[in-house]
Design an enzyme around this catalytic site. Structure first.
Site, PDB file in Angstrom:
ATOM      1  N   CYS A  27       0.866  -1.189   0.000  1.00 10.80           N
ATOM      2  CA  CYS A  27       0.000   0.000   0.000  1.00 10.80           C
ATOM      3  C   CYS A  27       0.897   1.232   0.000  1.00 10.80           C
ATOM      4  O   CYS A  27       0.770   2.124   0.837  1.00 10.80           O
ATOM      5  CB  CYS A  27      -0.950  -0.008   1.187  1.00 10.80           C
ATOM      6  N   ALA A  28       1.804   1.260  -0.964  1.00 13.59           N
ATOM      7  CA  ALA A  28       2.958   2.162  -0.932  1.00 13.59           C
ATOM      8  C   ALA A  28       2.679   3.574  -1.421  1.00 13.59           C
ATOM      9  O   ALA A  28       3.417   4.501  -1.070  1.00 13.59           O
ATOM     10  CB  ALA A  28       4.088   1.569  -1.783  1.00 13.59           C
ATOM     11  N   ALA A  29       1.677   3.766  -2.272  1.00  9.68           N
ATOM     12  CA  ALA A  29       1.448   5.093  -2.866  1.00  9.68           C
ATOM     13  C   ALA A  29       1.195   6.145  -1.774  1.00  9.68           C
ATOM     14  O   ALA A  29       0.554   5.840  -0.766  1.00  9.68           O
ATOM     15  CB  ALA A  29       0.261   5.037  -3.811  1.00  9.68           C
TER      16      ALA A  29
ATOM     17  N   GLY B 145       6.271   7.810  -0.308  1.00  3.23           N
ATOM     18  CA  GLY B 145       7.143   8.478   0.654  1.00  3.23           C
ATOM     19  C   GLY B 145       7.989   7.515   1.456  1.00  3.23           C
ATOM     20  O   GLY B 145       9.204   7.691   1.595  1.00  3.23           O
TER      21      GLY B 145
ATOM     22  N   ASP C   7       0.831  -1.358  -4.778  1.00  2.83           N
ATOM     23  CA  ASP C   7      -0.400  -0.633  -4.471  1.00  2.83           C
ATOM     24  C   ASP C   7      -1.487  -1.095  -5.421  1.00  2.83           C
ATOM     25  O   ASP C   7      -1.213  -1.475  -6.569  1.00  2.83           O
ATOM     26  CB  ASP C   7      -0.200   0.879  -4.595  1.00  2.83           C
TER      27      ASP C   7
ATOM     28  N   CYS D 229      -2.354   5.556   9.664  1.00  3.02           N
ATOM     29  CA  CYS D 229      -2.443   6.963  10.080  1.00  3.02           C
ATOM     30  C   CYS D 229      -3.789   7.183  10.765  1.00  3.02           C
ATOM     31  O   CYS D 229      -4.489   8.160  10.515  1.00  3.02           O
ATOM     32  CB  CYS D 229      -2.239   7.912   8.903  1.00  3.02           C
TER      33      CYS D 229
END
Length: 441
Positions: free
Chosen positions: A258-260, A263, A282, A380
């Site tokens: 889930c890299a997008a 960063g 992603d 997050c």
């Protein structure tokens, strides 16, 4: 409800009202709406549109409360967008530096651009009555309205954090600072700060972030020294902890899931450039374009794939990973101060669905992790259901999963580190580190 088209002719306040309408009535993200509008305005006006539209998101319950007291009956259909224009006018009058005259006059004029020429008198009357009756100065005995949060999130914070709840709400409504992460593969932190000094850009350093700094004032990012050369990336301090907590070593095979927008991928590559393999995965093809753009600018060589994290058979080559970073899909309740529209886009019913998805991905990725390998789970979010309760249940259900504490106070019943919004100027974030037991030992 039918989507209201972007006005054919540009107008500062009409376009801003359109953004507000798209977020609240069509469920669009502020990023998507602002990108469309900002193509036709200059940088200064774009900054104003962003400040005002996101300001309305922060103060929405209060603005809607005032609107209900000032408007005899709701507007419907294509007239609904005029309500959002009025919300913008109220925000300008009560919370912005815009002159009272311009806040009323220019907002009334903007109605014509939204197909509401016949409602200009109504807009004028509402805003004038707000001024004349000092509506904004009258006390409101409703803490949820004053909080600027939807009821479900207000109650969730209250339940989860008790005596800290008020501080969490205040930090959630504050303006987020801009953090930079210096790309150590291109320039040292000390050399980059020298460039900022020469450009007279103010900043502060963080003792807990070896690659990070915080800008003292908001800046046009692309105009900062070294942007085109890949000297830095914009990345919040909480997100900058991921690469260090993952602890990748030279020769490791690493998955950033889930890299997008990339960063954390970039930071992993910068901290440990001698990796055997680094995969950025992603599910969203359009967001993967951002990953590619960022890796090119930062000069990192990374394998980038589109794939469903919960279904590794569609993208995994069968070779186990030494380290996995799972930045799991979540409610994003920890970054509302940075993206205030999230509070209105996210619903209470979403949390159970997200928790189920997180667990599905955890279970699927665990099978791709090498015995003795580490999985760093991150969100997050500030909601326990997505964080410590999720990981505690996973530990109970997964015999070969062990907790590798991020902080000393962790237990299997209360695992991980929960960072709250505003803590050391960081966003709200959660980390838990899991190790797969080596059956050969």
């Amino acid at each position: 409800m039918n989507p209201f088209p972007l006005p054919k002719q540009k107008n500062l306040r009409a376009d801003c009202a359109w953004v507000i309408y798209q977020i609240l009535e069509q469920g669009k993200s502020s990023r998507e709406c602002l990108e469309r509008v900002q193509r036709r305005h200059n940088a200064r006006d774009n900054g104003w549109i962003q400040e005002m539209s996101l300001g309305v998101m922060r103060r929405l319950p209060l603005l809607q409360y005032w609107l209900r007291t000032l408007l005899d009956r709701p507007l419907k259909g294509n007239k609904k967008v005029i309500e959002h224009l009025i919300l913008l006018g109220l925000y300008q009058l009560q919370f912005s530096r815009v002159s009272q005259h311009a806040a009323v006059g220019e907002t009334v004029a903007a109605a014509s651009y939204l197909g509401g020429a016949g409602l200009k008198g109504l807009v004028n009357a509402v805003l004038r009555n707000f001024q004349r009756d000092n509506v904004g100065d009258k006390p409101i005995d409703n803490p949820i309205i004053e909080s600027g949060l939807p009821k479900w999130l207000y109650n969730a914070i209250e339940q989860s954090y008790a005596d800290k709840a008020e501080a969490v709400r205040e930090a959630t409504n504050a303006m987020a600072p801009i953090w930079l992460r210096v790309n150590r593969q291109q320039i040292s932190l000390s050399s980059y700060t020298q460039l900022l000094d020469e450009a007279q850009v103010g900043y502060t350093l963080s003792t807990s972030h070896p690659d990070g700094l915080i800008l003292e004032q908001r800046q046009e990012i692309t105009a900062l020294p070294g942007f085109e050369k890949g000297y830095f990336a914009v990345q919040d301090g909480a997100a900058q902890l991921a690469a260090h907590l993952l602890g990748a070593q030279p020769g490791d095979r690493v998955l950033d899931c889930c890299a997008a927008p990339g960063g954390k991928t970039g930071h992993i590559a910068e901290v440990t450039p001698q990796l055997d393999y680094l995969l950025a995965l992603d599910a969203d093809e359009s967001r993967l374009k951002r990953v590619k753009e960022n890796m090119i600018r930062l000069k990192h060589s990374v394998d980038i794939k589109q794939g469903d994290a919960a279904n590794p058979s569609t993208w995994w080559d069968g070779v186990p990973f030494d380290k996995i970073l799972l930045d799991a899909p979540c409610s994003a309740t920890g970054v509302i101060r940075r993206h205030p529209d999230i509070r209105w886009l996210r619903k209470a019913s979403d949390i159970d669905k997200l928790a189920t998805l997180q667990r599905d991905i955890l279970d699927a990725l665990w099978a791709t992790l090498k015995p003795g390998g580490t999985l760093l789970y991150a969100t997050c979010s500030i909601l326990p259901q997505e964080n410590k309760l999720q990981i505690s249940q996973f530990l109970n259900d997964t015999p070969d999963a062990q907790l590798l504490p991020v902080i000393k106070t962790e237990t299997r019943e209360s695992p991980g580190r929960q960072i709250l919004p505003g803590e050391a100027q960081m966003d709200g974030f959660y980390y838990a580190r899991l190790v797969k037991s080596d059956k050969s030992v």
